[in-house]
Motif scaffolding. Structure first.
Motif, PDB file in Angstrom:
ATOM      1  N   GLU A 111     120.238  48.303  23.270  1.00  0.00           N
ATOM      2  CA  GLU A 111     120.618  47.184  22.400  1.00  0.00           C
ATOM      3  C   GLU A 111     121.401  47.744  21.211  1.00  0.00           C
ATOM      4  N   PHE A 112     122.680  47.890  21.412  1.00  0.00           N
ATOM      5  CA  PHE A 112     123.541  48.559  20.438  1.00  0.00           C
ATOM      6  C   PHE A 112     123.476  47.853  19.081  1.00  0.00           C
ATOM      7  N   GLY A 113     123.183  48.613  18.033  1.00  0.00           N
ATOM      8  CA  GLY A 113     123.180  48.112  16.672  1.00  0.00           C
ATOM      9  C   GLY A 113     121.874  47.526  16.192  1.00  0.00           C
ATOM     10  N   LYS A 114     121.042  47.011  17.090  1.00  0.00           N
ATOM     11  CA  LYS A 114     119.828  46.302  16.668  1.00  0.00           C
ATOM     12  C   LYS A 114     118.849  47.214  15.961  1.00  0.00           C
ATOM     13  N   TRP A 115     118.739  48.463  16.399  1.00  0.00           N
ATOM     14  CA  TRP A 115     117.694  49.358  15.922  1.00  0.00           C
ATOM     15  C   TRP A 115     118.209  50.435  14.974  1.00  0.00           C
ATOM     16  N   ASP A 116     119.441  50.283  14.499  1.00  0.00           N
ATOM     17  CA  ASP A 116     120.046  51.329  13.669  1.00  0.00           C
ATOM     18  C   ASP A 116     119.339  51.507  12.322  1.00  0.00           C
ATOM     19  N   SER A 117     118.682  50.455  11.828  1.00  0.00           N
ATOM     20  CA  SER A 117     118.024  50.540  10.521  1.00  0.00           C
ATOM     21  C   SER A 117     116.666  51.230  10.572  1.00  0.00           C
ATOM     22  N   VAL A 118     116.165  51.480  11.773  1.00  0.00           N
ATOM     23  CA  VAL A 118     114.827  52.073  11.906  1.00  0.00           C
ATOM     24  C   VAL A 118     114.858  53.543  11.510  1.00  0.00           C
ATOM     25  N   ARG A 119     113.970  53.923  10.609  1.00  0.00           N
ATOM     26  CA  ARG A 119     113.741  55.319  10.244  1.00  0.00           C
ATOM     27  C   ARG A 119     112.266  55.599  10.469  1.00  0.00           C
ATOM     28  N   LEU A 120     111.972  56.351  11.482  1.00  0.00           N
ATOM     29  CA  LEU A 120     110.572  56.585  11.837  1.00  0.00           C
ATOM     30  C   LEU A 120     109.857  57.345  10.731  1.00  0.00           C
ATOM     31  N   VAL A 121     108.686  56.847  10.360  1.00  0.00           N
ATOM     32  CA  VAL A 121     107.866  57.476   9.333  1.00  0.00           C
ATOM     33  C   VAL A 121     106.526  57.838   9.974  1.00  0.00           C
ATOM     34  N   PRO A 122     106.335  59.093  10.337  1.00  0.00           N
ATOM     35  CA  PRO A 122     105.090  59.475  11.012  1.00  0.00           C
ATOM     36  C   PRO A 122     103.908  59.468  10.053  1.00  0.00           C
ATOM     37  N   PRO A 123     102.707  59.336  10.566  1.00  0.00           N
ATOM     38  CA  PRO A 123     101.528  59.411   9.694  1.00  0.00           C
ATOM     39  C   PRO A 123     101.378  60.800   9.088  1.00  0.00           C
ATOM     40  N   ASN A 124     100.907  60.848   7.834  1.00  0.00           N
ATOM     41  CA  ASN A 124     100.626  62.139   7.197  1.00  0.00           C
ATOM     42  C   ASN A 124      99.156  62.276   6.791  1.00  0.00           C
ATOM     43  N   ILE A 125      98.365  61.251   7.115  1.00  0.00           N
ATOM     44  CA  ILE A 125      96.907  61.313   6.959  1.00  0.00           C
ATOM     45  C   ILE A 125      96.321  60.865   8.286  1.00  0.00           C
ATOM     46  N   THR A 126      95.590  61.738   8.945  1.00  0.00           N
ATOM     47  CA  THR A 126      95.050  61.401  10.262  1.00  0.00           C
ATOM     48  C   THR A 126      93.547  61.617  10.307  1.00  0.00           C
ATOM     49  N   PHE A 127      92.927  61.005  11.301  1.00  0.00           N
ATOM     50  CA  PHE A 127      91.486  61.150  11.499  1.00  0.00           C
ATOM     51  C   PHE A 127      91.198  61.091  12.992  1.00  0.00           C
ATOM     52  N   SER A 128      89.979  61.435  13.366  1.00  0.00           N
ATOM     53  CA  SER A 128      89.638  61.467  14.782  1.00  0.00           C
ATOM     54  C   SER A 128      88.653  60.374  15.191  1.00  0.00           C
ATOM     55  N   THR A 129      87.712  60.011  14.320  1.00  0.00           N
ATOM     56  CA  THR A 129      86.684  59.039  14.709  1.00  0.00           C
ATOM     57  C   THR A 129      86.613  57.878  13.724  1.00  0.00           C
ATOM     58  N   VAL A 130      86.258  58.162  12.462  1.00  0.00           N
ATOM     59  CA  VAL A 130      86.122  57.119  11.442  1.00  0.00           C
ATOM     60  C   VAL A 130      86.684  57.650  10.126  1.00  0.00           C
ATOM     61  N   LEU A 131      87.369  56.791   9.388  1.00  0.00           N
ATOM     62  CA  LEU A 131      87.861  57.132   8.055  1.00  0.00           C
ATOM     63  C   LEU A 131      87.728  55.896   7.172  1.00  0.00           C
ATOM     64  N   ALA A 132      87.170  56.058   5.982  1.00  0.00           N
ATOM     65  CA  ALA A 132      87.006  54.951   5.039  1.00  0.00           C
ATOM     66  C   ALA A 132      88.009  55.089   3.900  1.00  0.00           C
ATOM     67  N   LEU A 133      88.725  54.010   3.607  1.00  0.00           N
ATOM     68  CA  LEU A 133      89.663  53.956   2.489  1.00  0.00           C
ATOM     69  C   LEU A 133      89.056  53.097   1.385  1.00  0.00           C
ATOM     70  N   ASP A 134      88.869  53.688   0.213  1.00  0.00           N
ATOM     71  CA  ASP A 134      88.319  52.984  -0.944  1.00  0.00           C
ATOM     72  C   ASP A 134      89.454  52.282  -1.675  1.00  0.00           C
ATOM     73  N   LEU A 135      89.414  50.943  -1.706  1.00  0.00           N
ATOM     74  CA  LEU A 135      90.473  50.171  -2.342  1.00  0.00           C
ATOM     75  C   LEU A 135      90.060  49.661  -3.717  1.00  0.00           C
ATOM     76  N   GLY A 136      88.913  50.082  -4.178  1.00  0.00           N
ATOM     77  CA  GLY A 136      88.405  49.605  -5.459  1.00  0.00           C
ATOM     78  C   GLY A 136      87.147  48.815  -5.229  1.00  0.00           C
TER      79      GLY A 136
END
Length: 235
Positions: free
Chosen positions: A87-112
């Motif tokens: 699909e020429f042109g449709k996906w040109d704006s995509v810039r892949l951003v890989p995860p930089n924080i990973t986990f294997s089973t469970v991870l808790a994020l404290d939002l306040g």
């Protein structure tokens, strides 16, 4: 159609999935309200993780399962290249951003005043996760939960997938399940997904809705082939 979500705590926020294209993700930045925020990928498929470049500044990190990071070095860029060629042109704006924080089973994020617990739940894909907000009784289902029926890519993950969802069914604190595709009414999508997967795994007595579009009729037939043949279409 795909559903993203913004979860705002007193101190931090989370963008749960970033849609397909940066332009689609941009409105999510307004919902963040200037708070520092995490991006969380429910898994690495294109309609969940390709819009990240459209978000503004203030990102604390991109969180996903460790298998999702592996995919960003493998099938994710290959899929983007294939779709750009198709699909020429449709996906040109995509810039892949890989995860930089990973986990294997469970991870808790404290939002306040809120906690977002991330739980690995392989099934739809090996990197799939769900998000649990205990203060609200809300489960963000990603593609592990879907109505009218989920996509099964790996027959070998079916039993564990079903067992994990059944455990969430037993959680009396769970009030609302919000999948990326399908009904967000109460626990309906969770219950229907479990019923469908049980039918695939055993008696095949699940009754498909009469008003089912072609995509889901084809998906159901593919699911039967995957399970009956013990196939792996997508890890």
């Amino acid at each position: 159609m795909v559903r993203a979500a913004v979860v705002k705590g007193a101190k931090r926020a989370v963008v749960w999935d970033t849609m397909t294209l940066p332009d689609e993700a941009a409105p999510l930045a307004d919902a963040i309200g200037g708070k520092p925020y995490f991006v969380v990928y429910s898994h690495g498929d294109y309609d969940h993780a390709w819009g990240t470049a459209g978000l503004g500044d203030g990102r604390l990190g991109v969180v996903a399962h460790s298998e999702c990071l592996r995919r960003f070095g493998d099938d994710v860029p290959r899929t983007l290249q294939r779709m750009q060629m198709a699909e020429f042109g449709k996906w040109d704006s995509v810039r892949l951003v890989p995860p930089n924080i990973t986990f294997s089973t469970v991870l808790a994020l404290d939002l306040g005043d809120l906690t977002l617990e991330l739980h690995h739940l392989p099934g739809h894909t090996a990197d799939s996760i769900v998000g649990w907000i205990p203060e609200w009784g809300v489960l963000l289902g990603g593609d592990a939960i879907e109505t009218p029926l989920p996509v099964v890519n790996n027959a070998h993950l079916l039993e564990a997938w079903l067992d994990a969802l059944a455990s969430w069914q037993d959680n009396d604190s769970l009030k609302y399940c919000i999948p990326s595709h399908g009904s967000a009414a109460g626990r309906e999508s969770l219950d229907q997904t479990v019923a469908y997967l049980r039918a695939l795994a055993g008696d095949r007595q699940f009754k498909l809705p009469r008003a089912l579009d072609d995509f889901f009729r084809e998906t159901h037939q593919k699911n039967l082939i995957v399970v009956d043949g013990g196939l792996v279409l997508h890890e």
